[in-house]
Scaffold this active site. Sequence first.
Site, PDB file in Angstrom:
ATOM      1  N   ASP A  30       0.842  -1.253  -0.068  1.00 49.33           N
ATOM      2  CA  ASP A  30      -0.237   0.047  -0.154  1.00 49.33           C
ATOM      3  C   ASP A  30       0.764   1.208  -0.078  1.00 49.33           C
ATOM      4  O   ASP A  30       1.910   1.368   0.781  1.00 49.33           O
ATOM      5  CB  ASP A  30      -0.873  -0.063   1.417  1.00 49.33           C
ATOM      6  CG  ASP A  30      -1.948   0.898   1.183  1.00 49.33           C
ATOM      7  OD1 ASP A  30      -3.143   0.582   1.051  1.00 49.33           O
ATOM      8  OD2 ASP A  30      -1.843   2.267   1.049  1.00 49.33           O
ATOM      9  N   ILE A  31       0.417   2.390  -0.816  1.00 46.57           N
ATOM     10  CA  ILE A  31       1.391   3.440  -0.916  1.00 46.57           C
ATOM     11  C   ILE A  31       1.235   4.332   0.326  1.00 46.57           C
ATOM     12  O   ILE A  31       2.169   5.096   0.570  1.00 46.57           O
ATOM     13  CB  ILE A  31       0.643   4.166  -2.173  1.00 46.57           C
ATOM     14  CG1 ILE A  31       1.837   5.274  -2.725  1.00 46.57           C
ATOM     15  CG2 ILE A  31      -0.383   4.727  -1.777  1.00 46.57           C
ATOM     16  CD1 ILE A  31       1.536   5.594  -3.949  1.00 46.57           C
ATOM     17  N   ASN A  87     -12.741  -3.127   2.475  1.00 50.62           N
ATOM     18  CA  ASN A  87     -13.932  -2.061   2.732  1.00 50.62           C
ATOM     19  C   ASN A  87     -14.768  -2.518   1.673  1.00 50.62           C
ATOM     20  O   ASN A  87     -14.453  -2.655   0.461  1.00 50.62           O
ATOM     21  CB  ASN A  87     -12.986  -0.881   2.630  1.00 50.62           C
ATOM     22  CG  ASN A  87     -12.136  -0.675   4.017  1.00 50.62           C
ATOM     23  OD1 ASN A  87     -12.614  -0.989   5.141  1.00 50.62           O
ATOM     24  ND2 ASN A  87     -11.043   0.033   3.766  1.00 50.62           N
ATOM     25  N   VAL A  96     -11.087   2.901  -3.726  1.00 49.44           N
ATOM     26  CA  VAL A  96     -10.739   2.074  -4.915  1.00 49.44           C
ATOM     27  C   VAL A  96     -11.674   1.002  -5.141  1.00 49.44           C
ATOM     28  O   VAL A  96     -11.921   0.139  -4.484  1.00 49.44           O
ATOM     29  CB  VAL A  96      -9.135   1.424  -5.214  1.00 49.44           C
ATOM     30  CG1 VAL A  96      -8.979   1.043  -6.491  1.00 49.44           C
ATOM     31  CG2 VAL A  96      -8.139   2.656  -4.867  1.00 49.44           C
ATOM     32  N   HIS A 100     -10.390  -5.666  -2.984  1.00 45.11           N
ATOM     33  CA  HIS A 100      -8.939  -5.836  -2.548  1.00 45.11           C
ATOM     34  C   HIS A 100      -9.036  -6.122  -0.975  1.00 45.11           C
ATOM     35  O   HIS A 100      -9.716  -5.469  -0.373  1.00 45.11           O
ATOM     36  CB  HIS A 100      -8.093  -4.775  -2.810  1.00 45.11           C
ATOM     37  CG  HIS A 100      -8.663  -3.478  -2.179  1.00 45.11           C
ATOM     38  ND1 HIS A 100      -9.375  -2.537  -2.965  1.00 45.11           N
ATOM     39  CD2 HIS A 100      -8.223  -2.708  -1.231  1.00 45.11           C
ATOM     40  CE1 HIS A 100      -9.669  -1.534  -2.366  1.00 45.11           C
ATOM     41  NE2 HIS A 100      -8.781  -1.492  -1.268  1.00 45.11           N
ATOM     42  N   HIS A 102      -7.044  -5.788   2.379  1.00 45.34           N
ATOM     43  CA  HIS A 102      -5.802  -5.421   3.254  1.00 45.34           C
ATOM     44  C   HIS A 102      -5.399  -5.978   3.874  1.00 45.34           C
ATOM     45  O   HIS A 102      -6.166  -7.037   4.826  1.00 45.34           O
ATOM     46  CB  HIS A 102      -6.287  -3.936   3.955  1.00 45.34           C
ATOM     47  CG  HIS A 102      -6.856  -2.833   3.220  1.00 45.34           C
ATOM     48  ND1 HIS A 102      -6.076  -1.603   3.124  1.00 45.34           N
ATOM     49  CD2 HIS A 102      -7.880  -2.596   2.931  1.00 45.34           C
ATOM     50  CE1 HIS A 102      -6.812  -0.887   2.435  1.00 45.34           C
ATOM     51  NE2 HIS A 102      -7.917  -1.304   2.130  1.00 45.34           N
TER      52      HIS A 102
HETATM   53  P1  AMP Z   1      -9.698   1.257   0.367  1.00 46.39           P
HETATM   54  O1  AMP Z   1      -9.786   2.471   1.086  1.00 46.39           O
HETATM   55  O2  AMP Z   1     -10.086   0.085   0.926  1.00 46.39           O
HETATM   56  O3  AMP Z   1     -10.587   1.312  -1.060  1.00 46.39           O
HETATM   57  O4  AMP Z   1      -8.079   1.107  -0.217  1.00 46.39           O
HETATM   58  C1  AMP Z   1      -7.426   1.689  -1.057  1.00 46.39           C
HETATM   59  C2  AMP Z   1      -6.126   1.740  -0.768  1.00 46.39           C
HETATM   60  O5  AMP Z   1      -5.243   1.730  -2.046  1.00 46.39           O
HETATM   61  C3  AMP Z   1      -5.877   2.700  -0.090  1.00 46.39           C
HETATM   62  O6  AMP Z   1      -5.099   2.001   1.525  1.00 46.39           O
HETATM   63  C4  AMP Z   1      -4.553   3.410  -0.587  1.00 46.39           C
HETATM   64  O7  AMP Z   1      -3.511   3.814   0.173  1.00 46.39           O
HETATM   65  C5  AMP Z   1      -4.213   2.387  -1.523  1.00 46.39           C
HETATM   66  N1  AMP Z   1      -3.570   3.049  -2.807  1.00 46.39           N
HETATM   67  C6  AMP Z   1      -4.093   4.056  -3.732  1.00 46.39           C
HETATM   68  N2  AMP Z   1      -3.370   4.115  -4.608  1.00 46.39           N
HETATM   69  C7  AMP Z   1      -2.050   3.288  -4.508  1.00 46.39           C
HETATM   70  C8  AMP Z   1      -1.148   2.949  -5.301  1.00 46.39           C
HETATM   71  N3  AMP Z   1      -0.795   3.857  -6.292  1.00 46.39           N
HETATM   72  N4  AMP Z   1      -0.306   2.077  -4.893  1.00 46.39           N
HETATM   73  C9  AMP Z   1      -0.401   1.277  -3.951  1.00 46.39           C
HETATM   74  N5  AMP Z   1      -1.573   1.587  -2.980  1.00 46.39           N
HETATM   75  C10 AMP Z   1      -2.292   2.625  -3.371  1.00 46.39           C
END
Ligand code: AMP
Length: 114
Positions: A30-31, A87, A96, A100, A102
């Site tokens: 995760d970024i 989520n 997103v 996915h 976490h």
């Molecule tokens: P969610 O809020 O459950 O949809 O999680 C989306 C996750 O994607 C968040 O924890 C973000 O930090 C992560 N995220 C968004 N863009 C990127 C990226 N380019 N590389 C890695 N993680 C990302």
Amino acid sequence: MSETIFHKIKRREIPSEIVYEDDHVFAFRDIAPQAPVHVLFVPKQDFATLNDVPFDSPEIVGRLATAAAAYAKKEGFAERGYRIVMNCNEDAGQTVFQIHLHVLAGAPLGHFGA
Ligand code: AMP
């Protein structure tokens, strides 16, 4: 469903640290990590939210969990423990819209909720 940033990561079009991949699942760091280990496991088959996964296809989500457990064992944090979270939609804070899982680990994790 629409294209997301995770499709670009899967195609290696944007930089990311992919830590796991098999025929059905890929995973990357995760970024914006919320724990010392924070990895996202994504199915290669597309679904925007958990609500879109057919009831008779539990393997879609099951594979994410078993891949996460395999990764935890390989990386040595399975015994200490970890948390898996998915989520779904607005109240859960999904940002997103490509399902996915976490995986959070590497330190004692606080409890969470509203
Ligand atoms: P969610 O809020 O459950 O949809 O999680 C989306 C996750 O994607 C968040 O924890 C973000 O930090 C992560 N995220 C968004 N863009 C990127 C990226 N380019 N590389 C890695 N993680 C990302």
